[in-house]
Scaffold this motif. Structure first.
Motif, mmCIF file in Angstrom:
data_model
loop_
_atom_site.group_PDB
_atom_site.id
_atom_site.type_symbol
_atom_site.label_atom_id
_atom_site.label_comp_id
_atom_site.label_asym_id
_atom_site.label_seq_id
_atom_site.Cartn_x
_atom_site.Cartn_y
_atom_site.Cartn_z
ATOM 1 N N THR A 3 6.201 -72.837 -48.464
ATOM 2 C CA THR A 3 5.044 -71.996 -48.216
ATOM 3 C C THR A 3 5.539 -70.609 -47.817
ATOM 4 O O THR A 3 6.743 -70.418 -47.615
ATOM 5 C CB THR A 3 4.126 -72.629 -47.142
ATOM 6 N N ARG A 25 -0.246 -67.171 -46.645
ATOM 7 C CA ARG A 25 -0.377 -68.608 -46.401
ATOM 8 C C ARG A 25 -1.810 -68.880 -45.961
ATOM 9 O O ARG A 25 -2.377 -68.155 -45.156
ATOM 10 C CB ARG A 25 0.611 -69.043 -45.316
ATOM 11 N N GLU A 27 -4.096 -72.234 -44.697
ATOM 12 C CA GLU A 27 -4.009 -73.644 -44.331
ATOM 13 C C GLU A 27 -5.168 -74.485 -44.849
ATOM 14 O O GLU A 27 -5.061 -75.697 -44.952
ATOM 15 C CB GLU A 27 -3.903 -73.794 -42.813
ATOM 16 N N ASN A 28 -6.300 -73.839 -45.152
ATOM 17 C CA ASN A 28 -7.469 -74.591 -45.630
ATOM 18 C C ASN A 28 -8.342 -73.673 -46.479
ATOM 19 O O ASN A 28 -8.075 -72.476 -46.597
ATOM 20 C CB ASN A 28 -8.254 -75.190 -44.452
ATOM 21 N N MET A 55 -3.314 -75.533 -52.904
ATOM 22 C CA MET A 55 -3.668 -76.059 -51.582
ATOM 23 C C MET A 55 -3.409 -77.560 -51.554
ATOM 24 O O MET A 55 -3.839 -78.277 -52.450
ATOM 25 C CB MET A 55 -5.146 -75.764 -51.319
ATOM 26 N N ASN A 90 -0.319 -74.394 -50.016
ATOM 27 C CA ASN A 90 -1.095 -73.705 -48.977
ATOM 28 C C ASN A 90 -0.831 -72.204 -49.021
ATOM 29 O O ASN A 90 -0.602 -71.557 -48.005
ATOM 30 C CB ASN A 90 -0.819 -74.287 -47.594
#
Length: 185
Positions: A3, A25, A27-28, A55, A90
């Motif tokens: 990442t 980056r 994360e969600n 992702m 991600n």
């Protein structure tokens, strides 16, 4: 898998068209949408916002790209190929284009979008991807400090604490460390 280490940015002008890229980056999906929305709002007069992201979810890797109105496969696809080829997860790379009046052709667009994205990705750097999980643990008041120190040692994060007859933690930890911690507490 890897990442991005940090936010990467690049800016170049090719035949009077300006290309600005950011590699970040995420994360969600919420962070992804926020990143794209913020980048677009900073460049409201730009002609195109192409992007690609990969992702990791519970269902596997979700990968998508957008050419943002450019000819099919000339903007988001070359960026996606770089993310795929280097096995990034991600992560999102977005490239803004301010049209300069000269058509670049499909090959020129692929090189311009891909090259600007590559510069941003290089600036972002890479680190190994560590899958994080959320974990709920309850403990006695006597062991709160011990648990907090252990979470820090394992590079985790305390997301929430609730107090009643015991202390209930919501933690975010590397997946392999979560099993260790759960066994101890």
């Amino acid at each position: 898998m890897q990442t991005f280490r940090q936010l990467g940015q690049a800016d170049q002008t090719i035949h009077k068209s300006r290309f600005i890229a950011r590699a970040n980056r995420c994360e969600n999906e919420r962070e992804l949408a926020l990143f794209l929305r913020q980048f677009a709002s900073e460049h409201q007069t730009a002609g195109h916002l192409a992007y690609a992201f990969r992702m990791k979810t519970a269902e596997g890797i979700v990968a998508r790209f957008s050419d943002a109105g450019e000819p099919a496969g000339t903007a988001g696809k070359p960026v996606m190929q770089m993310l795929d080829g280097q096995n990034y997860v991600n992560c999102c790379v977005a490239v803004i284009r301010y049209y300069g009046g000269i058509n670049l052709g499909t090959g020129g667009l692929v090189r311009a979008y891909g090259g600007t994205a590559k510069m941003a990705m290089e600036q972002a750097g890479s680190i190994p991807f560590v899958e994080m999980v959320q974990l709920r643990i309850s403990t006695t008041y006597k062991r709160v400090d011990e648990l907090t120190r252990e979470v820090q040692r394992l590079h985790g994060e305390v997301l929430d604490k609730q107090f009643d007859e015991a202390v209930h933690f919501l933690l975010k930890l590397p997946s392999d460390a979560a099993k260790q911690l759960q066994a101890r507490f």
